[in-house]
Write an enzyme that holds these catalytic residues in place. Sequence first.
Site, PDB file in Angstrom:
ATOM      1  N   SER A 102     -66.916  49.077   1.610  1.00  0.00           N
ATOM      2  CA  SER A 102     -67.171  50.490   0.503  1.00  0.00           C
ATOM      3  C   SER A 102     -65.638  50.672  -0.043  1.00  0.00           C
ATOM      4  CB  SER A 102     -67.835  51.395   1.089  1.00  0.00           C
ATOM      5  OG  SER A 102     -68.168  52.384   0.213  1.00  0.00           O
ATOM      6  N   ASP A 247     -66.087  53.167  -6.435  1.00  0.00           N
ATOM      7  CA  ASP A 247     -65.342  52.655  -5.240  1.00  0.00           C
ATOM      8  C   ASP A 247     -65.646  51.144  -5.105  1.00  0.00           C
ATOM      9  OD1 ASP A 247     -68.213  52.484  -4.622  1.00  0.00           O
ATOM     10  OD2 ASP A 247     -67.903  52.950  -2.506  1.00  0.00           O
ATOM     11  N   ASP A 249     -67.470  49.112  -3.713  1.00  0.00           N
ATOM     12  CA  ASP A 249     -68.887  48.135  -3.568  1.00  0.00           C
ATOM     13  C   ASP A 249     -69.690  49.030  -4.746  1.00  0.00           C
ATOM     14  OD1 ASP A 249     -69.365  50.335  -2.103  1.00  0.00           O
ATOM     15  OD2 ASP A 249     -71.060  49.462  -1.181  1.00  0.00           O
ATOM     16  N   ASP A 251     -70.984  51.747  -5.323  1.00  0.00           N
ATOM     17  CA  ASP A 251     -72.241  52.464  -5.168  1.00  0.00           C
ATOM     18  C   ASP A 251     -72.195  53.911  -5.495  1.00  0.00           C
ATOM     19  OD1 ASP A 251     -70.660  52.744  -2.875  1.00  0.00           O
ATOM     20  OD2 ASP A 251     -72.594  52.959  -1.623  1.00  0.00           O
TER      21      ASP A 251
HETATM   22 MG    MG Z   1     -69.426  52.443  -1.359  1.00  0.00          MG
END
Ligand code: MG
Length: 463
Positions: A102, A247, A249, A251
């Site tokens: 992440s 960020d 990844d 999400d």
């Molecule tokens: Mg994330």
Amino acid sequence: MALFGTNGVRGIVNEELTIEMSMNLARSLAAFLQNRGKKSQPTVVIGTDTRISGMMLKAAAVSGLLESGILVIDVGTVPTPSLQYYIKNRQEIDAGIVITASHNPREYNGIKLIAGDGTEFSREDEKAVEDIYNAGEFKAAAWSKTGSLCFESNCNEEYLTGILAIIDRKAIEKKAFKVVTDTGNGAGSLTLPDLMSRLGCKVMALGAQPDGTFPWRNPEPLPDALKEAVAVIRDAATSFDLGIAQDGDADRAVFIDEKGEFIDEEVMLAAVEKYILHKEKGPVVTTVSTSQRFTDIAKDEEVDIYYTPVGSIDVGRKMVEVGAVYGGEGNGGIIYPRHQICRDGAMAAVLVLEMLAHTGMKASEIKDTVPTYFNEKTKIKIAGDLKTVMQTVSDKIKKDEKEIGCLNIETIDGLKLWFAGGWLLIRPSGTEPIIRVTAEAKIKTDVQKYLEIGEKYLNEFAE
Ligand code: MG
């Protein structure tokens, strides 16, 4: 050994997180799925963010899965919500693995498990996998029952198509927004700039090359890391409407207004909540650490609000349970169930554009649509067992409740003390020997007052 933290397994690669762990965790997931008894050869989807250790950890996990007899679909480099959407759309898939850390720094990586419906693994199921892992209760399949591996290259495309299908595309296109995207060399580089272009935006894409050394910036989209994006927006020669950063990844998304000012994530969560609730009424879900703004808007709109422990897993589970129309965490994690029940940085970006298109307001005006609160956080490093310390602190506070002016104490996650002018949250970390203290109030000086109350009880246990 506790394997899972607030958001999956995380660690520094080849020090804390090794290929053996990745392989054994995959074997444990396989055993967990097989133990449920539905099939001897379940299907698992796997993908990675852009980290350079991703391929290594994925190869180990894939080996563990194949050895156990799993049918594996490798979707390549994808945002976490893209993989989740892929699973959500396919009944035959039993679980997913995302190799991602992440927002953590470059040297980290992590392993996140996804349930068969595309939501994050529940805490109970994580625990069940962890128990199998710790006991080593997995076994290799017979030679004739080892798994198979296939590759899918359409995951991100399907994800973007899914987002475009549920929003007012025309309204956004008509505005011909000028946006700066900063995907920080993360997985969102493969989706966000493309998505913005397809919505008729003029896009300046910063950090848009997928690169696990993260040369552009740190994967965490904090103001310090986004100076370039801010500078571009503030440049007198440009006239951007919005900046969007994700960020590692993708999400989570954070936003910068047309003046180059950061839009507080709590403000954005609540503003989008208000926008959604004007369109459709229904329950909303958030965590105990989210700003009072979220609660005020739910009350104004007369919908039910549910609070969960901190962590998107808990928010998502609760949203499924109560049939929520909106939810999220105040850290840029917006969850819009019409797309899917998970934090989704691209969906969030598009919702914000749609909100701007429909309301006609500028990004800098978003903050005026929600109540103002002041919020501060601190953390205290604790010597000794966190559970024991929390219990002692809890006993003391309960005894002093009236004396310190506390009206009510909630224990959904840690201790949340309600005062006449705001609240104070005392919450142990799930991964480090620290206790986090957060306070929020309508009046700025009250915030400090509440924080000091928290510190008063915790300082004697400080390291
Ligand atoms: Mg994330």
